[in-house]
Write a protein that holds these residues in place. Sequence first.
Motif, PDB file in Angstrom:
ATOM      1  N   UNK A  81       0.856  -1.116  -0.172  1.00  0.00           N
ATOM      2  CA  UNK A  81       0.250  -0.082  -0.184  1.00  0.00           C
ATOM      3  C   UNK A  81       1.490   1.198   0.198  1.00  0.00           C
ATOM      4  N   UNK A  82       2.124   1.115   0.521  1.00  0.00           N
ATOM      5  CA  UNK A  82       3.131   2.746   0.688  1.00  0.00           C
ATOM      6  C   UNK A  82       3.229   2.675  -0.751  1.00  0.00           C
ATOM      7  N   UNK A  83       3.172   1.958  -1.428  1.00  0.00           N
ATOM      8  CA  UNK A  83       3.468   2.491  -2.308  1.00  0.00           C
ATOM      9  C   UNK A  83       2.472   3.311  -4.147  1.00  0.00           C
ATOM     10  N   UNK A  84       1.775   2.578  -2.989  1.00  0.00           N
ATOM     11  CA  UNK A  84       0.434   3.308  -4.155  1.00  0.00           C
ATOM     12  C   UNK A  84       0.508   4.551  -4.016  1.00  0.00           C
ATOM     13  N   UNK A  85      -0.593   5.144  -4.930  1.00  0.00           N
ATOM     14  CA  UNK A  85      -1.282   6.976  -4.955  1.00  0.00           C
ATOM     15  C   UNK A  85      -2.489   7.124  -4.423  1.00  0.00           C
ATOM     16  N   UNK A  86      -2.415   8.212  -3.741  1.00  0.00           N
ATOM     17  CA  UNK A  86      -3.451   8.168  -2.283  1.00  0.00           C
ATOM     18  C   UNK A  86      -4.403   7.953  -3.650  1.00  0.00           C
ATOM     19  N   UNK A  87      -4.845   8.095  -5.224  1.00  0.00           N
ATOM     20  CA  UNK A  87      -5.603   8.763  -5.657  1.00  0.00           C
ATOM     21  C   UNK A  87      -5.779   6.699  -6.346  1.00  0.00           C
ATOM     22  N   UNK A  88      -4.901   6.656  -6.209  1.00  0.00           N
ATOM     23  CA  UNK A  88      -4.761   4.740  -6.777  1.00  0.00           C
ATOM     24  C   UNK A  88      -6.165   3.601  -5.778  1.00  0.00           C
ATOM     25  N   UNK A  89      -6.069   4.938  -4.054  1.00  0.00           N
ATOM     26  CA  UNK A  89      -6.727   3.404  -3.331  1.00  0.00           C
ATOM     27  C   UNK A  89      -7.878   4.513  -3.181  1.00  0.00           C
ATOM     28  N   UNK A  90      -7.959   5.846  -3.390  1.00  0.00           N
ATOM     29  CA  UNK A  90      -9.567   6.513  -3.730  1.00  0.00           C
ATOM     30  C   UNK A  90     -10.442   5.878  -4.905  1.00  0.00           C
ATOM     31  N   UNK A  91      -9.942   5.854  -5.856  1.00  0.00           N
ATOM     32  CA  UNK A  91     -10.634   4.406  -6.829  1.00  0.00           C
ATOM     33  C   UNK A  91     -10.635   3.675  -6.837  1.00  0.00           C
TER      34      UNK A  91
END
Length: 205
Positions: A81-91
């Motif tokens: 999860x640390x290497x994702x962007x906030x946008x990736x997670x929000x999507x």
Amino acid sequence: MQTVMTKNFDYGEKEINYLKNVDTVLGAAMTQMGKVERIIIPDLFAALVHAIVGQLISAKAVQTIWARMQEKLGVITPQNIAVQTALDIQSCGITMKKATCILNIAQTIEQGLLDLQELYELSDAQVIQKLSSLQGIGPWTAEMMLINCMERPDVVSWGDMAIRRGMMKLYHLDTLTKQQFEEYRRVYSPYGSVASIYLWSISFR
């Protein structure tokens, strides 16, 4: 694809018989319902992410988002999860606030600034205090961790609307004060978490 391991909250005759003896109204409901299983997530980080996702949304919405997160983001670990962007997670269907909160916690763990394993050495009150110090985590989320991950035996959450609704339905109350809630909570102790499992079920019946 479901990548997060789950199990049922571990309880049995001892807890059931105790609650039936101390509260006949709850006991009658428990007899009628039989054993209610509560699926929990033993992994601390995955459970914390799941609890954040679950803030202020329905259980059905949580299921959909949770499945989507595992599909899109892969394994729910701090490293991943640390290497994702906030946008990736929000999507995956959550708010940007929640996405940022999840990303921050993953990165804090990855940087060695937070060790979730230490929670096992703390009392319930200390776990709530420690988790509530993280941005985006309040007492309710911490209490959900205590039940839905750590299997602590005596947690009844005032902040959980479904638990309060379950109490009101069970005891035929139009309103529920904090004082009444505390009285019931004391009666259930030391097996409040099992009472919570039944109250959740009652609230959705």
